[in-house]
Design a protein around this motif. Sequence first.
Motif, PDB file in Angstrom:
ATOM      1  N   ARG A  65      28.879  38.296  47.325  1.00  0.00           N
ATOM      2  CA  ARG A  65      28.388  39.200  46.280  1.00  0.00           C
ATOM      3  C   ARG A  65      29.434  39.431  45.189  1.00  0.00           C
ATOM      4  NH1 ARG A  65      27.352  44.358  47.480  1.00  0.00           N
ATOM      5  NH2 ARG A  65      28.861  44.470  49.208  1.00  0.00           N
ATOM      6  N   PHE A  66      30.710  39.453  45.560  1.00  0.00           N
ATOM      7  CA  PHE A  66      31.790  39.713  44.612  1.00  0.00           C
ATOM      8  C   PHE A  66      32.588  38.438  44.383  1.00  0.00           C
ATOM      9  CE2 PHE A  66      32.566  44.560  45.442  1.00  0.00           C
ATOM     10  CZ  PHE A  66      31.205  44.790  45.309  1.00  0.00           C
ATOM     11  N   THR A  67      33.030  38.274  43.143  1.00  0.00           N
ATOM     12  CA  THR A  67      33.866  37.132  42.772  1.00  0.00           C
ATOM     13  C   THR A  67      35.027  37.623  41.923  1.00  0.00           C
ATOM     14  OG1 THR A  67      31.918  35.685  42.719  1.00  0.00           O
ATOM     15  CG2 THR A  67      33.919  34.864  41.660  1.00  0.00           C
ATOM     16  N   ILE A  68      36.230  37.141  42.226  1.00  0.00           N
ATOM     17  CA  ILE A  68      37.401  37.492  41.426  1.00  0.00           C
ATOM     18  C   ILE A  68      37.826  36.257  40.641  1.00  0.00           C
ATOM     19  CG2 ILE A  68      38.977  36.960  43.342  1.00  0.00           C
ATOM     20  CD1 ILE A  68      40.814  39.208  42.285  1.00  0.00           C
ATOM     21  N   PHE A  69      38.205  36.458  39.392  1.00  0.00           N
ATOM     22  CA  PHE A  69      38.619  35.325  38.570  1.00  0.00           C
ATOM     23  C   PHE A  69      39.465  35.818  37.402  1.00  0.00           C
ATOM     24  CE2 PHE A  69      35.675  36.103  35.037  1.00  0.00           C
ATOM     25  CZ  PHE A  69      34.714  36.895  35.643  1.00  0.00           C
ATOM     26  N   ARG A  70      40.211  34.899  36.830  1.00  0.00           N
ATOM     27  CA  ARG A  70      41.016  35.205  35.644  1.00  0.00           C
ATOM     28  C   ARG A  70      40.219  34.836  34.400  1.00  0.00           C
ATOM     29  NH1 ARG A  70      46.405  36.247  36.846  1.00  0.00           N
ATOM     30  NH2 ARG A  70      46.985  35.696  38.996  1.00  0.00           N
ATOM     31  N   ASP A  71      40.157  35.749  33.456  1.00  0.00           N
ATOM     32  CA  ASP A  71      39.543  35.463  32.162  1.00  0.00           C
ATOM     33  C   ASP A  71      40.689  35.254  31.180  1.00  0.00           C
ATOM     34  OD1 ASP A  71      38.389  35.603  29.590  1.00  0.00           O
ATOM     35  OD2 ASP A  71      36.705  36.761  30.380  1.00  0.00           O
ATOM     36  N   ASN A  72      41.018  34.013  30.948  1.00  0.00           N
ATOM     37  CA  ASN A  72      42.183  33.706  30.112  1.00  0.00           C
ATOM     38  C   ASN A  72      41.969  34.142  28.663  1.00  0.00           C
ATOM     39  OD1 ASN A  72      43.656  32.578  32.248  1.00  0.00           O
ATOM     40  ND2 ASN A  72      42.621  30.610  31.984  1.00  0.00           N
ATOM     41  N   ALA A  73      40.735  34.127  28.212  1.00  0.00           N
ATOM     42  CA  ALA A  73      40.462  34.529  26.830  1.00  0.00           C
ATOM     43  C   ALA A  73      40.776  36.009  26.622  1.00  0.00           C
ATOM     44  CB  ALA A  73      39.019  34.233  26.478  1.00  0.00           C
ATOM     45  N   ASN A  84      42.720  37.721  28.835  1.00  0.00           N
ATOM     46  CA  ASN A  84      43.955  38.018  29.568  1.00  0.00           C
ATOM     47  C   ASN A  84      43.728  39.138  30.569  1.00  0.00           C
ATOM     48  OD1 ASN A  84      46.649  37.660  30.285  1.00  0.00           O
ATOM     49  ND2 ASN A  84      47.362  39.222  28.848  1.00  0.00           N
ATOM     50  N   THR A  85      42.706  38.968  31.368  1.00  0.00           N
ATOM     51  CA  THR A  85      42.385  39.948  32.399  1.00  0.00           C
ATOM     52  C   THR A  85      42.100  39.231  33.721  1.00  0.00           C
ATOM     53  OG1 THR A  85      40.025  39.902  31.857  1.00  0.00           O
ATOM     54  CG2 THR A  85      41.376  41.583  30.755  1.00  0.00           C
ATOM     55  N   VAL A  86      42.106  39.997  34.787  1.00  0.00           N
ATOM     56  CA  VAL A  86      41.588  39.543  36.078  1.00  0.00           C
ATOM     57  C   VAL A  86      40.341  40.367  36.341  1.00  0.00           C
ATOM     58  CG1 VAL A  86      41.968  39.401  38.552  1.00  0.00           C
ATOM     59  CG2 VAL A  86      43.806  38.793  36.972  1.00  0.00           C
ATOM     60  N   ASP A  87      39.213  39.697  36.440  1.00  0.00           N
ATOM     61  CA  ASP A  87      37.941  40.387  36.528  1.00  0.00           C
ATOM     62  C   ASP A  87      37.352  40.309  37.928  1.00  0.00           C
ATOM     63  OD1 ASP A  87      36.534  39.720  33.204  1.00  0.00           O
ATOM     64  OD2 ASP A  87      38.341  40.775  33.860  1.00  0.00           O
TER      65      ASP A  87
END
Length: 125
Positions: free
Chosen positions: A67-75, A77-80
Amino acid sequence: QVRLVESGGGLVQPGGSLRLSCAASGFALDNSGIGWFRQAPGKEREGVAGIRNTDGGTVVADSVKGRFTIFRDNAKNTVDLQMNSLKPEDTAVYYCATSPPYFIPTLNPMWFNNWGQGTQVTVSS
């Protein structure tokens, strides 16, 4: 000074989705592992998901797997943290924190630092 700021929380109905973001000041997010945690009233802080900065490897707690996914949004500069199929039991204050990459798989709060102020997630109809 290292500072993390969480955003994106709110009120959502069961089955809905939210996307939380963890932004940093004082250092580059890709220089550290990042973990997401949550704490409900009267309960201990619980590790939800983590991501290493070395190889991008991720870990997700069994309670939110699928249900949950963690990832880096480089555009940005966050970890979502993308949260889908939310349940009332997901209601909590959600925090992000830093950690050396080798501690990420533990999702143990004692190995994490630089905690943000948290963002409230409420799942209710």
